[in-house]
Write a protein that holds these residues in place. Structure first.
Motif, short mmCIF file in Angstrom:
data_model
loop_
_atom_site.label_atom_id
_atom_site.label_comp_id
_atom_site.label_asym_id
_atom_site.label_seq_id
_atom_site.Cartn_x
_atom_site.Cartn_y
_atom_site.Cartn_z
N SER A 1 0.82 -1.22 0.00
CA SER A 1 0.00 0.00 0.00
C SER A 1 0.85 1.27 0.00
CB SER A 1 -0.91 0.02 1.23
OG SER A 1 -0.15 0.14 2.43
N LEU A 2 2.18 1.10 0.04
CA LEU A 2 3.07 2.25 0.17
C LEU A 2 3.50 2.81 -1.17
CD1 LEU A 2 5.45 1.04 3.04
CD2 LEU A 2 3.39 2.46 3.24
N ARG A 3 3.76 4.13 -1.17
CA ARG A 3 4.32 4.81 -2.34
C ARG A 3 5.59 5.53 -1.90
NH1 ARG A 3 0.71 5.52 -6.52
NH2 ARG A 3 1.94 7.27 -7.29
N ALA A 4 6.64 5.39 -2.70
CA ALA A 4 7.91 6.03 -2.40
C ALA A 4 8.31 6.96 -3.55
CB ALA A 4 9.00 5.00 -2.17
N LEU A 5 8.82 8.13 -3.18
CA LEU A 5 9.29 9.10 -4.17
C LEU A 5 10.78 9.35 -3.94
CD1 LEU A 5 8.60 11.13 -6.45
CD2 LEU A 5 8.18 12.83 -4.64
N TYR A 6 11.58 9.12 -4.96
CA TYR A 6 13.01 9.38 -4.92
C TYR A 6 13.29 10.64 -5.74
CZ TYR A 6 14.02 4.77 -2.92
OH TYR A 6 14.10 3.67 -2.10
N ILE A 7 13.84 11.67 -5.11
CA ILE A 7 14.15 12.91 -5.82
C ILE A 7 15.66 13.08 -5.89
CG2 ILE A 7 13.87 15.41 -5.91
CD1 ILE A 7 11.25 15.16 -4.49
N ASN A 8 16.17 13.14 -7.11
CA ASN A 8 17.60 13.27 -7.36
C ASN A 8 17.94 14.74 -7.60
OD1 ASN A 8 20.24 13.05 -8.16
ND2 ASN A 8 19.86 11.74 -9.94
#
Length: 237
Positions: free
Chosen positions: A5-12
């Motif tokens: 159910s999780l969402r992850a955002l990776y910002i470079n």
């Protein structure tokens, strides 16, 4: 524990204009691969693919800038349960692009969730640092404090990085004598793995619990004139 159910955002926040040239992206991808393998919905954002001016307001076109892509990126941050910020090191500090990101996140600090808390409550945050000079812990400290101050929850061991030998030299992922620099570094891989799992564990626990109770931290109550009575553990008008 299920993480589906999780969402992850990776910002470079690399200074490289093309994400394909970014060493930071390689280490971010090593973390995101673990999350994806465990069912987390992952998205990557390369900041320099977007026009995000500096500032501390939700939309900088209202403050003299011709274009601001931040409102669209903000929707991605808002939808994420986990935020991982990646940055290279320059003169021992995170990148200028990283500072812009932190400023723009700070500009959303007035947004509240349905409990009257910071909209960042219930989200976990971490950082990934790359370079070939000292500064991993310093940059991680700066980013971790900023995220915590905004309302993110920071799990144990919430950062990782690779810098190689001090001074000019290969960056993470560069080919050296037929091998890729840093990829097999046990210290980096251990910290990256622990960071990634702790981000998932804590995000899942917070989501299952429905976030934080709003007792004692409801900004709307404070603004409405409620104050805490330190002699009696209850709110009073």
């Amino acid at each position: 524990m299920s993480f589906r159910s999780l969402r992850a955002l990776y910002i470079n926040t690399s200074l490289k204009r093309q994400v394909s040239e970014s060493h930071t992206k390689l280490l971010l991808s090593a973390s995101s691969a673990i999350m994806e393998k465990n069912g987390v919905a992952v998205e990557h954002v390369h900041m320099l693919d977007h026009q995000v001016p500096p500032g501390v307001y939700p939309d900088m076109t209202e403050h003299g800038w011709a274009r601001d892509d931040w409102p669209a990126l903000w929707e991605k941050v808002l939808a994420a349960d986990i935020l991982v910020i990646g940055t290279p090191l320059w003169l021992g500090e995170e990148s200028s692009v990283c500072r812009v990101l932190i400023e723009r996140l700070y500009g959303m600090g007035g947004e509240l969730n349905d409990k009257g808390q910071s909209v960042f409550y219930g989200k976990t945050g971490g950082s990934v640092i790359t370079g070939n000079e000292d500064g991993i812990k310093h940059a991680a400290m700066t980013i971790g404090y900023a995220l915590s101050h905004l309302g993110f929850t920071i799990p144990p061991q919430a950062d990782c990085g690779w810098i190689g030998e001090a001074g000019p030299g290969p960056s993470y992922g560069d080919e050296v004598d037929g091998a890729r620099a840093g990829v097999d570094n046990e210290f980096t891989q251990r910290n990256l793995t622990i960071m990634t799992w702790n981000l998932m564990h804590l995000a899942a626990m917070l989501k299952t619990a429905g976030g934080y109770p709003n007792e004692g931290n409801d900004r709307r109550g404070w603004e409405a004139g409620c104050r805490y009575d330190y002699e009696n553990p209850e709110y009073r008008a």
